[in-house]
Scaffold this motif. Sequence first.
Motif, PDB file in Angstrom:
ATOM      1  N   THR A  31      41.884  20.470  36.468  1.00 25.03           N
ATOM      2  CA  THR A  31      41.501  20.890  35.109  1.00 25.03           C
ATOM      3  C   THR A  31      41.417  22.409  35.042  1.00 25.03           C
ATOM      4  N   LEU A  32      40.749  22.981  36.025  1.00 30.16           N
ATOM      5  CA  LEU A  32      40.609  24.432  36.112  1.00 30.16           C
ATOM      6  C   LEU A  32      41.976  25.109  36.209  1.00 30.16           C
ATOM      7  N   ALA A  33      42.835  24.568  37.068  1.00 26.68           N
ATOM      8  CA  ALA A  33      44.178  25.136  37.252  1.00 26.68           C
ATOM      9  C   ALA A  33      44.965  25.120  35.946  1.00 26.68           C
ATOM     10  N   GLU A  34      44.867  24.031  35.219  1.00 29.15           N
ATOM     11  CA  GLU A  34      45.602  23.909  33.954  1.00 29.15           C
ATOM     12  C   GLU A  34      45.037  24.871  32.907  1.00 29.15           C
ATOM     13  N   GLN A  35      43.728  24.931  32.787  1.00 27.03           N
ATOM     14  CA  GLN A  35      43.105  25.759  31.752  1.00 27.03           C
ATOM     15  C   GLN A  35      43.277  27.253  31.993  1.00 27.03           C
ATOM     16  N   GLN A  53      35.370  28.384  42.092  1.00 25.26           N
ATOM     17  CA  GLN A  53      35.741  27.913  40.753  1.00 25.26           C
ATOM     18  C   GLN A  53      35.234  28.878  39.684  1.00 25.26           C
ATOM     19  N   HIS A  54      33.956  29.244  39.786  1.00 26.46           N
ATOM     20  CA  HIS A  54      33.360  30.156  38.798  1.00 26.46           C
ATOM     21  C   HIS A  54      34.011  31.547  38.862  1.00 26.46           C
ATOM     22  N   LEU A  55      34.295  31.990  40.060  1.00 27.33           N
ATOM     23  CA  LEU A  55      34.911  33.299  40.240  1.00 27.33           C
ATOM     24  C   LEU A  55      36.330  33.319  39.689  1.00 27.33           C
ATOM     25  N   LEU A  56      37.052  32.218  39.824  1.00 24.29           N
ATOM     26  CA  LEU A  56      38.396  32.126  39.257  1.00 24.29           C
ATOM     27  C   LEU A  56      38.328  32.295  37.736  1.00 24.29           C
ATOM     28  N   VAL A  57      37.382  31.637  37.110  1.00 25.76           N
ATOM     29  CA  VAL A  57      37.211  31.746  35.656  1.00 25.76           C
ATOM     30  C   VAL A  57      36.879  33.189  35.278  1.00 25.76           C
ATOM     31  N   ALA A  58      35.980  33.823  36.040  1.00 29.28           N
ATOM     32  CA  ALA A  58      35.603  35.209  35.769  1.00 29.28           C
ATOM     33  C   ALA A  58      36.788  36.146  35.963  1.00 29.28           C
ATOM     34  N   ALA A  59      37.571  35.909  37.013  1.00 28.25           N
ATOM     35  CA  ALA A  59      38.742  36.743  37.288  1.00 28.25           C
ATOM     36  C   ALA A  59      39.757  36.623  36.160  1.00 28.25           C
ATOM     37  N   ASP A  60      39.918  35.422  35.640  1.00 17.57           N
ATOM     38  CA  ASP A  60      40.834  35.216  34.519  1.00 17.57           C
ATOM     39  C   ASP A  60      40.314  35.946  33.282  1.00 17.57           C
ATOM     40  N   ASN A  87      40.958  39.622  33.769  1.00 20.28           N
ATOM     41  CA  ASN A  87      42.347  39.910  34.141  1.00 20.28           C
ATOM     42  C   ASN A  87      42.436  40.594  35.513  1.00 20.28           C
ATOM     43  N   LEU A  88      41.758  39.994  36.486  1.00 19.45           N
ATOM     44  CA  LEU A  88      41.794  40.469  37.868  1.00 19.45           C
ATOM     45  C   LEU A  88      42.629  39.470  38.674  1.00 19.45           C
ATOM     46  N   GLU A  89      43.928  39.675  38.632  1.00 16.54           N
ATOM     47  CA  GLU A  89      44.874  38.700  39.178  1.00 16.54           C
ATOM     48  C   GLU A  89      44.702  38.462  40.677  1.00 16.54           C
ATOM     49  N   ARG A  90      44.392  39.499  41.434  1.00 12.67           N
ATOM     50  CA  ARG A  90      44.245  39.322  42.881  1.00 12.67           C
ATOM     51  C   ARG A  90      43.056  38.410  43.215  1.00 12.67           C
ATOM     52  N   VAL A  91      41.941  38.580  42.535  1.00 12.56           N
ATOM     53  CA  VAL A  91      40.784  37.698  42.751  1.00 12.56           C
ATOM     54  C   VAL A  91      41.165  36.267  42.386  1.00 12.56           C
TER      55      VAL A  91
END
Length: 194
Positions: free
Chosen positions: A139-143, A103-110, A113-117
């Motif tokens: 919530t994470l997916a939507e945000q 979850q945290h890594l997804l936020v960081a990747a966003d 702008n690291l789309e593959r991560v």
Amino acid sequence: MFVSVPPSDLHQHLGGLLLTEKGADVVFDVGGQTFAAHRCVLAARSPVFSAELFGTMMESDPAGVVHVQDMEAQVFKALLYFVYTDSLPKTEKADEEDDVMSQHLLVAADRYNLERVKLICQEKLCGFIDVGTVATILTLAEQHHCHGLKKACFNFLSSSANLRTVMATEGFKHLSRSCPAITEELIAMLVNDS
């Protein structure tokens, strides 16, 4: 066959650069921990790093240290590892800690702008969807505009029993406050199901 070409080992060489810090020319301070890295590698992999390190958004203090706010050190470390090796660090087992890290890594990747991560994290999070986690993951997916992850959550919630159980959780209350449009979609799904 007379010539055998081995698989690329570029990721090992770049990973070695990160590990040894040889030639590092930027330092990040994340939650009190410092990480040395290479501006050119970061800029080549992320337009956000490129703008921060070479553009008008330069975020370093006079000592050349870039302070990263709102991120845990272990998350930034995993993000750097990916930037250099195109893979995530191996984890012991898939458990709640891996779920939270994803979850945290997804936020960081966003953020960088690291789309593959971001896609790798979405794929992992699809495996963690259950009654206790779906509201947080949705919530994470939507945000963070993760359409595939959102579809996976909706697929889980397409079961009336799952949806009714989730609607009674604290996570759902948070989802209702932070993403009211999602709540409306879920209620419509519940009404159409009955």
